[in-house]
Design a protein around this motif. Structure first.
Motif, PDB file in Angstrom:
ATOM      1  N   ILE A 262       0.772  -1.078  -0.102  1.00 28.78           N
ATOM      2  CA  ILE A 262       0.025  -0.204   0.037  1.00 28.78           C
ATOM      3  C   ILE A 262       1.023   1.169   0.026  1.00 28.78           C
ATOM      4  CG2 ILE A 262      -1.673   1.145   1.248  1.00 28.78           C
ATOM      5  CD1 ILE A 262      -3.014  -1.314   2.191  1.00 28.78           C
ATOM      6  N   LYS A 263       1.859   1.177   0.640  1.00 29.46           N
ATOM      7  CA  LYS A 263       2.844   2.521   0.917  1.00 29.46           C
ATOM      8  C   LYS A 263       3.418   2.586  -0.616  1.00 29.46           C
ATOM      9  CE  LYS A 263       6.986   4.158   2.893  1.00 29.46           C
ATOM     10  NZ  LYS A 263       6.617   5.584   2.882  1.00 29.46           N
ATOM     11  N   LYS A 264       3.866   1.682  -1.416  1.00 27.60           N
ATOM     12  CA  LYS A 264       4.508   1.854  -2.543  1.00 27.60           C
ATOM     13  C   LYS A 264       3.623   2.672  -3.580  1.00 27.60           C
ATOM     14  CE  LYS A 264       4.654  -1.583  -5.307  1.00 27.60           C
ATOM     15  NZ  LYS A 264       5.202  -3.034  -6.101  1.00 27.60           N
ATOM     16  N   TYR A 265       2.335   2.291  -3.489  1.00 32.69           N
ATOM     17  CA  TYR A 265       1.473   2.999  -4.406  1.00 32.69           C
ATOM     18  C   TYR A 265       0.918   4.274  -3.956  1.00 32.69           C
ATOM     19  CZ  TYR A 265       1.669  -1.588  -7.204  1.00 32.69           C
ATOM     20  OH  TYR A 265       2.006  -2.370  -7.959  1.00 32.69           O
ATOM     21  N   ILE A 266       0.711   4.377  -2.526  1.00 33.99           N
ATOM     22  CA  ILE A 266       0.342   5.709  -2.112  1.00 33.99           C
ATOM     23  C   ILE A 266       1.473   6.660  -2.172  1.00 33.99           C
ATOM     24  CG2 ILE A 266      -0.115   7.015   0.116  1.00 33.99           C
ATOM     25  CD1 ILE A 266      -2.566   5.317  -1.029  1.00 33.99           C
TER      26      ILE A 266
ATOM     27  N   GLU B 295      -3.273   3.862   8.283  1.00 35.92           N
ATOM     28  CA  GLU B 295      -4.826   3.863   8.513  1.00 35.92           C
ATOM     29  C   GLU B 295      -5.549   3.109   7.245  1.00 35.92           C
ATOM     30  OE1 GLU B 295      -8.345   6.861   9.012  1.00 35.92           O
ATOM     31  OE2 GLU B 295      -6.566   7.526   9.649  1.00 35.92           O
ATOM     32  N   ILE B 296      -5.053   3.342   5.866  1.00 34.00           N
ATOM     33  CA  ILE B 296      -5.845   2.661   4.748  1.00 34.00           C
ATOM     34  C   ILE B 296      -5.423   1.133   4.913  1.00 34.00           C
ATOM     35  CG2 ILE B 296      -5.361   2.044   2.340  1.00 34.00           C
ATOM     36  CD1 ILE B 296      -4.676   5.262   2.269  1.00 34.00           C
ATOM     37  N   CYS B 297      -4.106   0.630   5.415  1.00 34.86           N
ATOM     38  CA  CYS B 297      -3.781  -0.859   5.730  1.00 34.86           C
ATOM     39  C   CYS B 297      -4.917  -1.360   6.712  1.00 34.86           C
ATOM     40  CB  CYS B 297      -2.288  -0.864   6.202  1.00 34.86           C
ATOM     41  SG  CYS B 297      -1.865  -2.411   6.324  1.00 34.86           S
TER      42      CYS B 297
ATOM     43  N   ILE C 284     -12.058   3.729   0.498  1.00 34.29           N
ATOM     44  CA  ILE C 284     -11.140   3.813   1.887  1.00 34.29           C
ATOM     45  C   ILE C 284     -10.037   4.927   1.520  1.00 34.29           C
ATOM     46  CG2 ILE C 284      -9.680   2.602   3.202  1.00 34.29           C
ATOM     47  CD1 ILE C 284     -11.618   0.231   2.726  1.00 34.29           C
ATOM     48  N   ILE C 285      -9.367   4.890   0.497  1.00 35.86           N
ATOM     49  CA  ILE C 285      -8.286   5.840   0.202  1.00 35.86           C
ATOM     50  C   ILE C 285      -8.924   7.230   0.156  1.00 35.86           C
ATOM     51  CG2 ILE C 285      -6.593   6.636  -1.367  1.00 35.86           C
ATOM     52  CD1 ILE C 285      -6.549   3.661  -2.150  1.00 35.86           C
TER      53      ILE C 285
ATOM     54  N   ALA D  13      -6.163   2.266  -6.350  1.00 35.09           N
ATOM     55  CA  ALA D  13      -6.748   1.214  -5.680  1.00 35.09           C
ATOM     56  C   ALA D  13      -6.763  -0.029  -6.403  1.00 35.09           C
ATOM     57  CB  ALA D  13      -8.358   1.406  -5.584  1.00 35.09           C
ATOM     58  N   GLU D  14      -6.846   0.080  -7.860  1.00 42.99           N
ATOM     59  CA  GLU D  14      -6.628  -1.259  -8.964  1.00 42.99           C
ATOM     60  C   GLU D  14      -5.397  -1.865  -8.848  1.00 42.99           C
ATOM     61  OE1 GLU D  14      -7.568  -2.635 -13.185  1.00 42.99           O
ATOM     62  OE2 GLU D  14      -7.274  -0.341 -12.941  1.00 42.99           O
ATOM     63  N   GLU D  15      -4.192  -0.958  -8.743  1.00 43.80           N
ATOM     64  CA  GLU D  15      -2.955  -1.307  -8.317  1.00 43.80           C
ATOM     65  C   GLU D  15      -2.810  -2.062  -6.943  1.00 43.80           C
ATOM     66  OE1 GLU D  15       0.155   1.328 -10.728  1.00 43.80           O
ATOM     67  OE2 GLU D  15      -0.982   2.394  -9.568  1.00 43.80           O
ATOM     68  N   ILE D  16      -3.072  -1.515  -6.112  1.00 42.23           N
ATOM     69  CA  ILE D  16      -2.986  -2.142  -4.713  1.00 42.23           C
ATOM     70  C   ILE D  16      -3.824  -3.386  -4.798  1.00 42.23           C
ATOM     71  CG2 ILE D  16      -3.930  -1.827  -2.322  1.00 42.23           C
ATOM     72  CD1 ILE D  16      -3.664   1.174  -2.578  1.00 42.23           C
TER      73      ILE D  16
END
Length: 120
Positions: A8-12, A36-38, A53-54, A75-78
């Motif tokens: 998640i961090k990578k894409y955020i 928080e997203i995680c 959520i994001i 979101a799709e990448e995650i």
């Protein structure tokens, strides 16, 4: 840090909300939002749910009103990477296999029969 957090961090971080990282912000700039997203994202969530959520997290932290649509691509990448990650423990792999076997057309000690279909 968990694998889920790192994905998640990578894409955020790639999304770089407000281009803060590109402007010289520290590499942990979005770690609070990412945590928080995680905590809220589950692998079974749809891409739209992850985008919602994001949006919710970033809207709250940055006092914005962005629609979830803005976050669909990240979101799709995650979602793709989270669902692509193999089970880390043997017990998880065994549970996953049992789950597949329970949906088989036939499941016996001497025979396994799976029938799949795709609209594609």
């Amino acid at each position: 840090m968990s694998d889920k957090f790192l994905v998640i961090k990578k894409y955020i971080d790639q999304m770089d909300y407000y281009a803060l990282l590109a402007s010289g912000a520290p590499s942990d700039e979005f770690d609070i939002e990412t945590k928080e997203i995680c905590a809220r994202v589950r692998c079974e969530h749809s891409v739209l749910k992850i985008a919602e959520i994001i949006a919710s997290v970033f809207n709250e932290h940055f006092n914005e009103h962005d629609d979830a649509v803005k976050f669909l691509s990240v979101a799709e990448e995650i979602k793709n990477e989270l669902t692509r990650t193999p089970p880390m423990a043997d017990c998880c792999a065994a549970a996953e296999c049992l789950g597949m076997l329970l949906y088989c057309n036939r499941f016996a000690p001497d025979k396994v029969r799976m029938i799949t279909a795709s609209a594609d």
